[in-house]
Design a protein around this motif. Structure first.
Motif, mmCIF file in Angstrom:
data_model
loop_
_atom_site.group_PDB
_atom_site.id
_atom_site.type_symbol
_atom_site.label_atom_id
_atom_site.label_comp_id
_atom_site.label_asym_id
_atom_site.label_seq_id
_atom_site.Cartn_x
_atom_site.Cartn_y
_atom_site.Cartn_z
ATOM 1 N N SER A 1 0.833 -1.206 0.000
ATOM 2 C CA SER A 1 0.000 0.000 0.000
ATOM 3 C C SER A 1 0.863 1.250 0.000
ATOM 4 O O SER A 1 0.582 2.216 -0.725
ATOM 5 C CB SER A 1 -0.930 0.001 1.214
ATOM 6 N N ARG B 1 -4.592 -3.371 -6.788
ATOM 7 C CA ARG B 1 -5.221 -3.292 -5.476
ATOM 8 C C ARG B 1 -6.734 -3.417 -5.649
ATOM 9 O O ARG B 1 -7.345 -2.684 -6.422
ATOM 10 C CB ARG B 1 -4.852 -1.971 -4.805
ATOM 11 N N ARG C 1 -8.939 -5.105 1.877
ATOM 12 C CA ARG C 1 -8.116 -4.670 0.749
ATOM 13 C C ARG C 1 -7.057 -5.725 0.481
ATOM 14 O O ARG C 1 -6.361 -6.178 1.387
ATOM 15 C CB ARG C 1 -7.464 -3.322 1.068
ATOM 16 N N PHE D 1 -4.127 -7.426 -2.625
ATOM 17 C CA PHE D 1 -3.354 -7.224 -3.854
ATOM 18 C C PHE D 1 -3.393 -8.528 -4.641
ATOM 19 O O PHE D 1 -3.070 -9.597 -4.115
ATOM 20 C CB PHE D 1 -1.917 -6.828 -3.526
#
Length: 552
Positions: free
Chosen positions: A454, A485, A496, A498
């Motif tokens: 992030s 993302r 969240r 990836f």
């Protein structure tokens, strides 16, 4: 401090809502430096003394739960005449009090960690207090906040109080709860025109080149510039205003640090904090979360490799810019090679990718690891006259086939800050040595890859916090842009993540993540480092000459 608690003006309505029988839920979206934990402790004491009942306090981790009892609950109960001794005696049934589980006449107090959802099933409670809700992560049994709330279903007069500094805008527990409330905001009157306003960051101004000194409030109604000396009176005359009057039984409060009366929350000091961190996304997220009380809105879901390749600059490991004062290395281990990224760091936290090298050879061959060791021993000439060496390195040990070899390689080199690292998802520190009791894993560094990715994505979106050498090949930028993302729902809880873009390799991104983790593993005195580099240059160690048989 001794004596009765004197509430700040903005705390009074929150305390009233917590004790109001007509209000079932209270949600508090807060910044730091506002005293919410003290309010919760006072509420615990009020229920113990006035409405004895089963009470639960939910905090993110076991250490948080223990610290809350030792640092807040026990001192306050010991110092309050009405509460002294209430939690200390054992029960008549022979059940003993423990640090985080205490009984008293007519009720009980449980302080539970959200990471231990099994504990939530064992209790039925009337009063639920949740502090730092956004740090409570979903586990195998789902969202711990929902699990905790279900323990209150037996009581028609239940009370649920949730408070937190928001973290990420699109996954925040407390922001979702606030959206369902009557959404109260704290407004203060302007000393000039009397108009009420919720003070926001866009209302704060300071003279150019002052470093934040002299910051003042610009009234949006009359445009008067209000000095900080009026702040205390403005807050004293402030009022809460509900934005959704149709909502009943759920009081929501949103408050930032701009109304805090603490000396360290003056407008000038907050402006100085903003100026110091405005170019670093990680620092800006901290400012947005803890000062403004807002969720961080991450920039960009994918990285544009073409844009990154167009930002290269004429520097490299052999032509280091003078602002680079430290070097870290991150290495990703594959079956037939080790890929390593050399990253330079400035005193302002800007990362410069000085180079990326591929060491070809099977990961089981000693010569492959010998070549990596030579890279980690390299010294590079600095423009100030001295030499820079690798301050810290993290080698990927996440693959089960590679883990033993990586641990064996890094173990004897820990003194040189060469660490074996294993990536872990979720909200966790970027670098943390494992506390496992097994001898094999207690030397392993746990890497918070989601947090570091992030930070990298946010820095790349801003354009200036990561710089690239023109020695990097085009494939490097393809690999750096190998993930996107996304928001995925896990057990009903948004998180969240990836995800790899199909068909792309990610060695460059992984190596950069580990180079970032290595930076967090070392403390550097940049003033001292600059002085050392400007002193008499120290020659690098002699080149190691290997015999031919080692290359066979």
């Amino acid at each position: 401090m001794p004596g009765a608690i004197r509430l700040y003006p903005y705390q009074r309505e929150i305390a009233d809502a917590i004790s109001d029988p007509e209000i079932e839920r209270v949600t508090m979206v807060k910044a730091a430096r506002l005293g919410f934990t003290t309010l919760l402790s006072g509420a615990v004491g009020a229920y113990v003394a006035n409405e004895p009942s089963p009470i639960m306090c939910l905090l993110p981790t076991d250490s948080d739960a223990r610290d809350y009892v030792v640092s807040d609950i026990e001192p306050i109960f010991a110092a309050s005449p009405a509460l002294k001794g209430v939690l200390s005696a054992d029960t008549e049934e022979g059940e003993r009090n423990t640090l985080t589980s205490k009984r008293f006449a007519g009720g009980s107090l449980k302080v539970i960690a959200a990471r231990s959802p099994r504990n939530l099933r064992r209790h039925t409670v009337r009063v639920l207090f949740v502090d730092e809700a956004d740090a409570c992560e979903a586990g195998p049994e789902g969202n711990p906040l929902r699990l905790a709330e279900r323990r209150t279903l037996s009581f028609p007069n239940r009370k649920i109080v949730i408070g937190s500094t928001p973290l990420l805008e699109d996954t925040s527990n407390v922001l979702r709860s606030y959206a369902l409330s009557d959404q109260r905001v704290f407004e203060v009157p302007c000393p000039e025109c009397g108009g009420f306003t919720e003070i926001k960051w866009q209302h704060i101004e300071w003279p150019a080149d002052s470093g934040g000194e002299g910051a003042a409030f610009r009234c949006p109604h009359c445009q008067a510039l209000i000095d900080e000396r009026f702040k205390a009176q403005m807050v004293a005359d402030g009022e809460w205003r509900a934005m959704r009057l149709e909502v009943k039984g759920h009081a929501g409060f949103r408050l930032n640090a701009l109304v805090s009366l603490l000396a360290n929350a003056s407008w000038s000091k907050l402006a100085a904090e903003f100026i110091a961190g405005k170019d670093d996304p990680a620092e800006m997220q901290t400012f947005v979360n803890t000062v403004l009380g807002e969720g961080w809105a991450a920039q960009g879901t994918e990285i544009d490799e073409t844009s990154l390749a167009g930002r290269v600059e004429p520097f490299s490991a052999n032509a280091i810019p003078p602002e680079v004062l430290a070097i870290t290395v991150g290495a990703d281990v594959q079956d037939d090679r080790i890929e390593a990224t050399i990253c330079g760091w400035t005193r302002d936290g800007v990362a410069l990718v000085l180079g990326h090298t591929v060491i070809w050879g099977a990961f089981t061959d000693d010569t492959t690891w010998l070549e990596l060791d030579e890279l980690l021993k390299t010294r590079w000439k600095h423009p100030h006259g001295g030499w820079l060496k690798v301050d810290a390195a993290v080698i990927d040990a996440g693959d089960g086939d590679h883990a033993d070899l990586v641990l064996n390689f890094c173990g004897p080199r820990v003194g040189r800050r060469v660490f074996a690292g294993k990536g872990a998802s979720g909200t966790r520190p970027g670098f943390q040595i494992s506390r496992a009791k097994k001898a094999k894993t207690n030397r392993l560094a746990i890497i918070g890859v989601d947090v570091l990715k992030s930070a990298i994505f946010d820095r790349l979106a801003r354009g200036s916090a990561i710089r690239f050498s023109n020695s990097l090949e085009g494939v490097y930028f393809e690999q750096l842009a190998s993930e996107r993302r996304v928001i995925r729902y896990k057990r009903g809880q948004p998180s969240r993540r990836f995800e790899r873009i199909p068909g792309r390799r990610a060695e460059a991104l992984d190596a950069l993540v580990y180079a970032y983790a290595a930076r967090q593993a070392v403390q550097i005195n940049f003033d001292q480092r600059a002085s050392e580099l400007a002193a008499a240059p120290v020659p690098p160690p002699p080149t190691v000459i290997r015999s031919e048989w080692m290359s066979r």
